[in-house]
Design a protein around this motif. Structure first.
Motif, PDB file in Angstrom:
ATOM      1  N   MET A  23       0.828  -1.210   0.128  1.00  0.00           N
ATOM      2  CA  MET A  23       0.124   0.042   0.046  1.00  0.00           C
ATOM      3  C   MET A  23       0.960   1.167   0.071  1.00  0.00           C
ATOM      4  SD  MET A  23      -2.933  -1.101   0.011  1.00  0.00           S
ATOM      5  CE  MET A  23      -4.083   0.319   0.419  1.00  0.00           C
ATOM      6  N   ASP A  24       2.103   0.879  -0.337  1.00  0.00           N
ATOM      7  CA  ASP A  24       3.001   2.407  -0.468  1.00  0.00           C
ATOM      8  C   ASP A  24       3.031   3.380   0.813  1.00  0.00           C
ATOM      9  OD1 ASP A  24       3.819   1.539  -2.958  1.00  0.00           O
ATOM     10  OD2 ASP A  24       2.145   2.028  -3.865  1.00  0.00           O
ATOM     11  N   VAL A  58      -2.461   3.102   4.825  1.00  0.00           N
ATOM     12  CA  VAL A  58      -3.231   1.915   5.586  1.00  0.00           C
ATOM     13  C   VAL A  58      -4.045   1.458   4.718  1.00  0.00           C
ATOM     14  CG1 VAL A  58      -4.465   1.548   7.609  1.00  0.00           C
ATOM     15  CG2 VAL A  58      -2.751   3.178   7.786  1.00  0.00           C
ATOM     16  N   HIS A  59      -4.198   0.202   4.660  1.00  0.00           N
ATOM     17  CA  HIS A  59      -5.323  -0.483   3.942  1.00  0.00           C
ATOM     18  C   HIS A  59      -6.503   0.206   4.341  1.00  0.00           C
ATOM     19  CE1 HIS A  59      -7.895  -3.705   1.843  1.00  0.00           C
ATOM     20  NE2 HIS A  59      -6.578  -3.844   1.326  1.00  0.00           N
ATOM     21  N   GLU A  61      -3.393  -4.832   9.202  1.00  0.00           N
ATOM     22  CA  GLU A  61      -2.475  -4.709   8.095  1.00  0.00           C
ATOM     23  C   GLU A  61      -1.438  -5.593   7.891  1.00  0.00           C
ATOM     24  OE1 GLU A  61      -1.492  -1.583   5.494  1.00  0.00           O
ATOM     25  OE2 GLU A  61      -3.287  -1.663   6.850  1.00  0.00           O
ATOM     26  N   ARG A  62      -1.170  -6.333   8.954  1.00  0.00           N
ATOM     27  CA  ARG A  62      -0.131  -7.570   8.761  1.00  0.00           C
ATOM     28  C   ARG A  62      -0.711  -8.585   8.090  1.00  0.00           C
ATOM     29  NH1 ARG A  62       1.923  -6.023  13.717  1.00  0.00           N
ATOM     30  NH2 ARG A  62       0.309  -7.458  14.934  1.00  0.00           N
ATOM     31  N   LEU A  89      -3.584  -8.351   6.033  1.00  0.00           N
ATOM     32  CA  LEU A  89      -3.723  -7.757   4.648  1.00  0.00           C
ATOM     33  C   LEU A  89      -2.473  -8.092   3.795  1.00  0.00           C
ATOM     34  CD1 LEU A  89      -6.398  -5.404   5.622  1.00  0.00           C
ATOM     35  CD2 LEU A  89      -6.533  -7.026   4.273  1.00  0.00           C
ATOM     36  N   ASP A  90      -1.439  -7.348   4.359  1.00  0.00           N
ATOM     37  CA  ASP A  90      -0.291  -7.392   3.408  1.00  0.00           C
ATOM     38  C   ASP A  90       0.436  -8.928   3.082  1.00  0.00           C
ATOM     39  OD1 ASP A  90      -0.054  -4.712   3.601  1.00  0.00           O
ATOM     40  OD2 ASP A  90       1.433  -4.473   5.254  1.00  0.00           O
ATOM     41  N   PHE A  91       0.168  -9.731   4.225  1.00  0.00           N
ATOM     42  CA  PHE A  91       0.536 -11.090   3.967  1.00  0.00           C
ATOM     43  C   PHE A  91      -0.343 -11.615   2.690  1.00  0.00           C
ATOM     44  CE2 PHE A  91      -0.653 -15.672   4.546  1.00  0.00           C
ATOM     45  CZ  PHE A  91       0.819 -16.113   4.763  1.00  0.00           C
ATOM     46  N   ALA A 147      -2.106 -10.244   0.435  1.00  0.00           N
ATOM     47  CA  ALA A 147      -1.708  -9.872  -0.770  1.00  0.00           C
ATOM     48  C   ALA A 147      -0.638 -10.437  -1.604  1.00  0.00           C
ATOM     49  CB  ALA A 147      -1.569  -8.342  -0.747  1.00  0.00           C
ATOM     50  N   GLU A 148       0.548 -10.849  -0.967  1.00  0.00           N
ATOM     51  CA  GLU A 148       1.388 -11.464  -1.326  1.00  0.00           C
ATOM     52  C   GLU A 148       1.213 -13.065  -1.549  1.00  0.00           C
ATOM     53  OE1 GLU A 148       6.221 -12.202  -0.180  1.00  0.00           O
ATOM     54  OE2 GLU A 148       5.052 -10.549   0.494  1.00  0.00           O
ATOM     55  N   ARG A 176      -4.699  -7.922  -5.373  1.00  0.00           N
ATOM     56  CA  ARG A 176      -5.179  -7.194  -4.399  1.00  0.00           C
ATOM     57  C   ARG A 176      -6.224  -7.715  -3.496  1.00  0.00           C
ATOM     58  NH1 ARG A 176      -9.287  -3.371  -4.035  1.00  0.00           N
ATOM     59  NH2 ARG A 176      -8.930  -1.539  -3.107  1.00  0.00           N
TER      60      ARG A 176
END
Length: 300
Positions: A1-2, A5-6, A35-36, A38-40, A42-43, A48
């Motif tokens: 998300m650069d 915050v998502h 956030e952790r 959602l970041d996980f 996405a990868e 998305r």
């Protein structure tokens, strides 16, 4: 998300603040967990993550996330707390739809043992974060810190009156058979009580109960026990993790740090030294070292 915050994590934080009235600390921690995740994802999924995609998460995905977090060094209790926060987030994001069931990591069962320092703090924090109001969370944190950080019995903590305010470096406690004793207050314990006293919405006349229930009356021990029971279920702790176990841990951890049995007897308010000696079984190796140092010929 650069660095941004998502939107789902942001919405979760706003919900906790506005609708659940959680503390700033709790909102920050829970939003960071979302956030952790959602970041996980996405990868992990290579795409998305929006609400529709999140609704299709399954137990395999959650297991992969927990394994990832374990790779970051999380222990059983921290991983269980993370999973508890994730369940809350998924329940909100799916608007009440069924979320994947995944049993959290459990602490091995065995002989009775004290709650570790990490477990004691995690337990108290989980109870506080699950409270319906911020001031109730502050209250529960203060009560459990008195048990773990000052060795009080639950009845002694709830028997305190507001006359103890303002707090000093020690606290006068009335124990069994109306015997009083003086216990030192660690800065963390004192700070927890002071924060509660600032946030409680009820007046605190000097001779009335310091700790109040949701409707303003004296806090019941049953309320504290039920809160601890809920937290230990969420964290995967054993059935022996009770409010009294925190006092037990206070004793064994002090003993492990070199506390004298007589001093510990006074801190705990035991009528006889034999009551205090039960804690020595938990740290027999330490006591053996003390004995050998005191009596150089003991090992010969």
């Amino acid at each position: 998300m650069d660095g941004m915050v998502h939107p789902l994590a942001l919405g979760w934080g706003e919900h906790l603040t506005r609708d659940r009235r959680r503390s700033v600390h709790t909102v920050r921690a829970y939003q960071a967990t979302a956030e952790r995740l959602l970041d996980f994802l996405a990868e992990h999924w290579g795409e998305r993550v929006d609400a529709a995609r999140l609704a299709r998460i399954d137990a395999t995905d959650l297991r992969a996330f927990l394994a990832h977090r374990r790779g970051d060094g999380l222990g059983n209790v921290s991983a269980a707390r993370e999973l508890s926060a994730v369940r809350g987030f998924l329940g909100w994001a799916s608007e009440g739809a069924t979320t994947p069931r995944l049993r959290g990591p459990r602490v091995k069962k065995g002989v009775p043992r004290p709650v570790s320092p990490d477990e004691a703090v995690a337990l108290a924090r989980d109870v506080a974060e699950d409270a319906s109001e911020p001031w109730i969370g502050a209250r529960d944190w203060a009560v459990l810190m008195l048990l773990y950080g000052a060795g009080l019995r639950i009845g002694e903590a709830l028997g305190l009156t507001a006359s103890v305010l303002p707090l000093g470096d020690t606290l006068r406690v009335t124990g069994k058979r109306a015997k009083t004793r003086i216990v030192p207050l660690l800065p963390q314990v004192r700070g927890a009580i002071e924060r509660y006293a600032e946030e409680v919405p009820w007046p605190l006349p000097r001779e009335e109960a310091l700790f109040r229930g949701a409707k303003g009356g004296p806090l019941s021990p049953g309320v504290v026990r039920r809160s601890v029971q809920g937290a230990r279920g969420r964290l995967g702790l054993g059935e022996r993790t009770t409010p009294h176990a925190l006092r037990h841990s206070f004793a064994t951890h002090l003993l492990g740090r070199g506390a004298d049995l007589r001093a510990l007897q006074e801190l705990l308010g035991h009528a006889s030294l034999s009551s205090t000696q039960v804690y020595t079984a938990v740290d027999a190796a330490y006591l053996l070292d003390v004995y050998r140092n005191a009596h150089p010929r003991a090992g010969s």
